[in-house]
Design an enzyme around this catalytic site. Sequence first.
Site, PDB file in Angstrom:
ATOM      1  N   SER A 151       0.929  -1.055  -0.144  1.00 44.33           N
ATOM      2  CA  SER A 151       0.011   0.049   0.051  1.00 44.33           C
ATOM      3  C   SER A 151       0.936   1.373   0.113  1.00 44.33           C
ATOM      4  O   SER A 151       2.246   1.071   0.467  1.00 44.33           O
ATOM      5  CB  SER A 151      -0.763  -0.057   1.368  1.00 44.33           C
ATOM      6  OG  SER A 151      -1.421   1.309   1.355  1.00 44.33           O
ATOM      7  N   TYR A 201      -1.270  -1.057  10.605  1.00 40.15           N
ATOM      8  CA  TYR A 201      -1.331  -1.232   9.154  1.00 40.15           C
ATOM      9  C   TYR A 201      -0.346  -0.722   8.173  1.00 40.15           C
ATOM     10  O   TYR A 201       0.331  -1.509   7.393  1.00 40.15           O
ATOM     11  CB  TYR A 201      -2.848  -0.871   8.648  1.00 40.15           C
ATOM     12  CG  TYR A 201      -3.032  -1.031   7.132  1.00 40.15           C
ATOM     13  CD1 TYR A 201      -3.404  -2.276   6.529  1.00 40.15           C
ATOM     14  CD2 TYR A 201      -3.021   0.109   6.182  1.00 40.15           C
ATOM     15  CE1 TYR A 201      -3.667  -2.386   5.366  1.00 40.15           C
ATOM     16  CE2 TYR A 201      -3.220  -0.199   4.700  1.00 40.15           C
ATOM     17  CZ  TYR A 201      -3.542  -1.491   4.458  1.00 40.15           C
ATOM     18  OH  TYR A 201      -3.816  -1.735   2.788  1.00 40.15           O
TER      19      TYR A 201
HETATM   20  N1  LIG Z   1      -8.588  -1.210  -1.895  1.00 38.37           N
HETATM   21  C1  LIG Z   1      -7.505  -0.246  -1.511  1.00 38.37           C
HETATM   22  O1  LIG Z   1      -7.724   0.784  -1.566  1.00 38.37           O
HETATM   23  C2  LIG Z   1      -6.212  -0.822  -0.953  1.00 38.37           C
HETATM   24  C3  LIG Z   1      -5.115   0.203  -1.082  1.00 38.37           C
HETATM   25  C4  LIG Z   1      -4.113  -0.420  -0.701  1.00 38.37           C
HETATM   26  C5  LIG Z   1      -3.713  -1.278  -0.359  1.00 38.37           C
HETATM   27  N2  LIG Z   1      -4.503  -2.333  -0.628  1.00 38.37           N
HETATM   28  C6  LIG Z   1      -4.141  -3.710  -0.226  1.00 38.37           C
HETATM   29  O2  LIG Z   1      -4.745  -4.821  -1.320  1.00 38.37           O
HETATM   30  C7  LIG Z   1      -4.951  -6.082  -0.657  1.00 38.37           C
HETATM   31  C8  LIG Z   1      -6.225  -6.385  -1.030  1.00 38.37           C
HETATM   32  O3  LIG Z   1      -7.167  -5.351  -0.622  1.00 38.37           O
HETATM   33  P1  LIG Z   1      -8.705  -5.304  -1.109  1.00 38.37           P
HETATM   34  O4  LIG Z   1      -8.999  -3.701  -1.210  1.00 38.37           O
HETATM   35  O5  LIG Z   1      -8.731  -5.884  -2.459  1.00 38.37           O
HETATM   36  O6  LIG Z   1      -9.563  -6.046  -0.274  1.00 38.37           O
HETATM   37  P2  LIG Z   1     -10.938  -6.623  -0.156  1.00 38.37           P
HETATM   38  O7  LIG Z   1     -11.761  -6.550  -1.467  1.00 38.37           O
HETATM   39  O8  LIG Z   1     -11.590  -6.570   1.325  1.00 38.37           O
HETATM   40  O9  LIG Z   1     -10.379  -8.342  -0.398  1.00 38.37           O
HETATM   41  C9  LIG Z   1      -9.657  -8.848   0.575  1.00 38.37           C
HETATM   42  C10 LIG Z   1      -9.289 -10.281  -0.054  1.00 38.37           C
HETATM   43  O10 LIG Z   1      -8.737 -11.017   0.887  1.00 38.37           O
HETATM   44  C11 LIG Z   1      -9.199 -12.253   1.439  1.00 38.37           C
HETATM   45  N3  LIG Z   1      -8.652 -12.402   2.912  1.00 38.37           N
HETATM   46  C12 LIG Z   1      -8.846 -11.659   3.839  1.00 38.37           C
HETATM   47  N4  LIG Z   1      -8.313 -12.077   4.931  1.00 38.37           N
HETATM   48  C13 LIG Z   1      -7.679 -13.315   4.472  1.00 38.37           C
HETATM   49  C14 LIG Z   1      -6.932 -14.377   5.229  1.00 38.37           C
HETATM   50  N5  LIG Z   1      -6.423 -14.452   6.498  1.00 38.37           N
HETATM   51  N6  LIG Z   1      -6.591 -15.325   4.512  1.00 38.37           N
HETATM   52  C15 LIG Z   1      -7.049 -15.549   3.146  1.00 38.37           C
HETATM   53  N7  LIG Z   1      -7.498 -14.616   2.223  1.00 38.37           N
HETATM   54  C16 LIG Z   1      -7.921 -13.522   3.185  1.00 38.37           C
HETATM   55  C17 LIG Z   1     -10.644 -11.935   1.414  1.00 38.37           C
HETATM   56  O11 LIG Z   1     -11.591 -12.947   1.241  1.00 38.37           O
HETATM   57  P3  LIG Z   1     -11.979 -13.754   2.806  1.00 38.37           P
HETATM   58  O12 LIG Z   1     -12.743 -12.584   3.326  1.00 38.37           O
HETATM   59  O13 LIG Z   1     -13.341 -14.843   1.992  1.00 38.37           O
HETATM   60  O14 LIG Z   1     -10.879 -14.592   3.127  1.00 38.37           O
HETATM   61  C18 LIG Z   1     -10.584 -11.329   0.091  1.00 38.37           C
HETATM   62  O15 LIG Z   1     -10.549 -11.999  -1.042  1.00 38.37           O
HETATM   63  C19 LIG Z   1      -4.683  -5.863   0.444  1.00 38.37           C
HETATM   64  O16 LIG Z   1      -3.477  -6.319   0.899  1.00 38.37           O
HETATM   65  C20 LIG Z   1      -4.761  -4.322   0.808  1.00 38.37           C
HETATM   66  O17 LIG Z   1      -4.007  -4.098   2.140  1.00 38.37           O
HETATM   67  C21 LIG Z   1      -5.904  -2.152  -0.962  1.00 38.37           C
END
Ligand SMILES: NC(=O)c1ccc[n+]([C@@H]2O[C@H](COP(=O)([O-])OP(=O)(O)OC[C@H]3O[C@@H](n4cnc5c(N)ncnc54)[C@H](OP(=O)(O)O)[C@@H]3O)[C@@H](O)[C@H]2O)c1
Length: 280
Positions: free
Chosen positions: A161, A178
């Site tokens: 991130s 985080y």
């Molecule tokens: N969206 C943003 O603005 C943003 C910005 C910066 C960084 N990120 C990073 O991008 C990545 C993805 O985020 P996202 O925004 O796409 O989130 P999201 O839509 O909430 O998706 C998270 C995914 O991770 C899975 N997950 C969560 N905990 C898990 C665990 N313990 N074991 C296996 N799978 C797990 C969830 O499925 P289940 O709940 O079924 O496990 C889901 O598939 C993360 O690392 C986040 O920190 C996102």
Amino acid sequence: MSDIKNFDRMFRLNGKVALVTGGSRGLGLHTATAFLLAGAKKVFVSARKNEGEQGIDQAVEKLNKLPVSGKAVGIASNVADTDAIERLVKEVQKTDEKLDILVCNAGATWGGPFDPTPDWGTQKVLDLNVRGVFNLTRLFAPLLEKAGTRTDPSRIIIVSSTAGTTVPHVGEHGTIMYSVSKAAAHHLSRQLAVELGPRNITTNTVAPGFFPSKLANGLIENLGGQKSLEDHNPRKRLGEPEDIAGVMVYLASPAASYVNGEDIAVDGGVRYAAGRQSKL
Ligand SMILES: NC(=O)c1ccc[n+]([C@@H]2O[C@H](COP(=O)([O-])OP(=O)(O)OC[C@H]3O[C@@H](n4cnc5c(N)ncnc54)[C@H](OP(=O)(O)O)[C@@H]3O)[C@@H](O)[C@H]2O)c1
């Protein structure tokens, strides 16, 4: 004319096998979609839940409707748990003895004021975003090594991130641990670049800014909503699926064979925008 070989395949993933953790929704699902569209033979998507609107099954069903020959396969696994990661490796090995691309995307966040931070929040974030990512890379390294060659190394891509390089939120909606976990992910990627480079595995980090998702939507609202964040962004918008797709396919493709230990921010440049608030 210079001697550039195979330019037509430079941004393709033909025949590759990938695993995307957290592939059931959000950035992981964008990545899995992009890999299949770029020619990947198989994309394993993993998350904890199979069922439901945001579970693995619906993601795999959508992915397998894409007009491509590659296939998506779902495996439920909690990648914060080392035993579960070991089982995930064995599941993949049942059909594939090699893995070309590992995307460590699953992540967790916890936000709130500093003083009453519950220890479970810190533990959850560090277990998944740091220890889990380390163990994923460590336990998948033998399969990645089997797939990599000197000219076409296997790839580890860690989703971090911009919070890993800035101090984005303190106070009421603080996300200190985080942010710390993502800084650790950046440095883990650099360490792995040096450790695993000689085993024909490269490691790079993708650092997104805000992309609407289940994980981000609460914080987007707490910070004044999407419109206000868009206004503050030099590109006047938040991230979209294509923004992640492009950088993921690039890092996984032959075009990035010699890129190792880098982090690429995908945030429209907003991490540099503090100067626009300056009164000087
Ligand atoms: N969206 C943003 O603005 C943003 C910005 C910066 C960084 N990120 C990073 O991008 C990545 C993805 O985020 P996202 O925004 O796409 O989130 P999201 O839509 O909430 O998706 C998270 C995914 O991770 C899975 N997950 C969560 N905990 C898990 C665990 N313990 N074991 C296996 N799978 C797990 C969830 O499925 P289940 O709940 O079924 O496990 C889901 O598939 C993360 O690392 C986040 O920190 C996102």
